[in-house]
Design a protein around this motif. Sequence first.
Motif, PDB file in Angstrom:
ATOM      1  N   ASN A   1      -6.191   0.448  -1.644  1.00 52.73           N
ATOM      2  CA  ASN A   1      -5.988   1.073  -0.339  1.00 52.73           C
ATOM      3  C   ASN A   1      -7.098   2.046   0.035  1.00 52.73           C
ATOM      4  OD1 ASN A   1      -5.443   3.161  -2.089  1.00 52.73           O
ATOM      5  ND2 ASN A   1      -3.391   3.600  -1.304  1.00 52.73           N
TER       6      ASN A   1
ATOM      7  N   ALA B   1      -5.249  -1.067   4.799  1.00 49.91           N
ATOM      8  CA  ALA B   1      -5.060   0.361   4.557  1.00 49.91           C
ATOM      9  C   ALA B   1      -6.396   1.054   4.311  1.00 49.91           C
ATOM     10  CB  ALA B   1      -4.119   0.571   3.376  1.00 49.91           C
ATOM     11  N   ALA B   2      -7.271   0.421   3.539  1.00 52.86           N
ATOM     12  CA  ALA B   2      -8.585   1.015   3.261  1.00 52.86           C
ATOM     13  C   ALA B   2      -9.409   1.164   4.531  1.00 52.86           C
ATOM     14  CB  ALA B   2      -9.333   0.168   2.235  1.00 52.86           C
TER      15      ALA B   2
ATOM     16  N   ALA C   1       0.711   4.081  -2.869  1.00 47.91           N
ATOM     17  CA  ALA C   1       0.260   5.420  -2.493  1.00 47.91           C
ATOM     18  C   ALA C   1       1.276   6.501  -2.799  1.00 47.91           C
ATOM     19  CB  ALA C   1      -0.084   5.448  -1.002  1.00 47.91           C
TER      20      ALA C   1
ATOM     21  N   MET D   1      -3.927  -4.224   1.370  1.00 44.96           N
ATOM     22  CA  MET D   1      -4.682  -3.095   0.841  1.00 44.96           C
ATOM     23  C   MET D   1      -5.966  -2.876   1.638  1.00 44.96           C
ATOM     24  SD  MET D   1      -3.236  -1.419  -1.610  1.00 44.96           S
ATOM     25  CE  MET D   1      -2.469  -1.353  -3.216  1.00 44.96           C
TER      26      MET D   1
ATOM     27  N   PRO E   1       0.810  -1.221   0.000  1.00 47.21           N
ATOM     28  CA  PRO E   1       0.000   0.000   0.000  1.00 47.21           C
ATOM     29  C   PRO E   1       0.843   1.271   0.000  1.00 47.21           C
ATOM     30  CG  PRO E   1      -0.862  -1.584   1.587  1.00 47.21           C
ATOM     31  CD  PRO E   1       0.466  -2.108   1.125  1.00 47.21           C
ATOM     32  N   GLU E   2       1.976   1.247   0.707  1.00 45.30           N
ATOM     33  CA  GLU E   2       2.809   2.448   0.768  1.00 45.30           C
ATOM     34  C   GLU E   2       3.419   2.766  -0.598  1.00 45.30           C
ATOM     35  OE1 GLU E   2       2.959  -0.055   2.981  1.00 45.30           O
ATOM     36  OE2 GLU E   2       1.890   0.992   4.573  1.00 45.30           O
TER      37      GLU E   2
END
Length: 259
Positions: A44, A73-74, A12, A70, A8-9
Amino acid sequence: MAVRDWNPEGYARFGDLRLRPALDLLARVGALPAGAVVDLGCGNGAAGPALRERFGPDRRIVGLDASPAMLEAAGRGEAYDALVKGDAAQWTADRPVALIFSNAALQWLADHGRLLPRLAAQLVPGGVLAVQMPRQYGAPSHRFLRDFAAEMFPDRFDLAAWVAPVAPPVDYHRMLAPLGGVDVWETDYVQRLDPVADGHPVRRFTESTAMRPFLDRLSAPEAAEFVARYDAALGSAYPVERDGSVLFPFRRLFLVLTV
């Protein structure tokens, strides 16, 4: 070799560039009938706040993704009423929904001729299927990946019969027109990528998406050799500007079907 989960990082890192097509797609979605909104391949959750703002607090919004990282993160935001781990290719709604929204996810799935009509069949009358997919496969950023992998590691990458996973726009119009009102278009985004300390800016953009299927099948030394060659080729295809940035044209396909 095990396939790694999404990062995710890393995804993003270019969140503003990846979100803009989602907002452009959402802007072409009209008024909806009653029913839930499904963010198919929500990743995410980047599009979640925009969906919530557009459709308000009373509309149920569900995010679905196959990646636990993901989904985690979401879940840090408050846009979704529910988050579901699942395969978008197999997903079936419990009841017909008002909107299936998918930003940069369905290009990973095969047989759109079956997939998209199956998704459309899960909409309520007047419901909308809204999809954005990258169609960058002929550009150097993506062509180099295929060419170098097939040349350097032919035992793992036989791409002689490779076919782009996203078809030309006219194919989708012909595919979906019998199902309702359809709007299909493409946009070329000229993306300015900031300078990076390590490697080429375009490689930093693709490493969390287009590069994943290639890196997942390489050992660490092989991946280092592959990345070094890719970086060098990108320098010729996408020259660095005076300020260290790179201008990176990126093509995306959009479709909106109202049933």
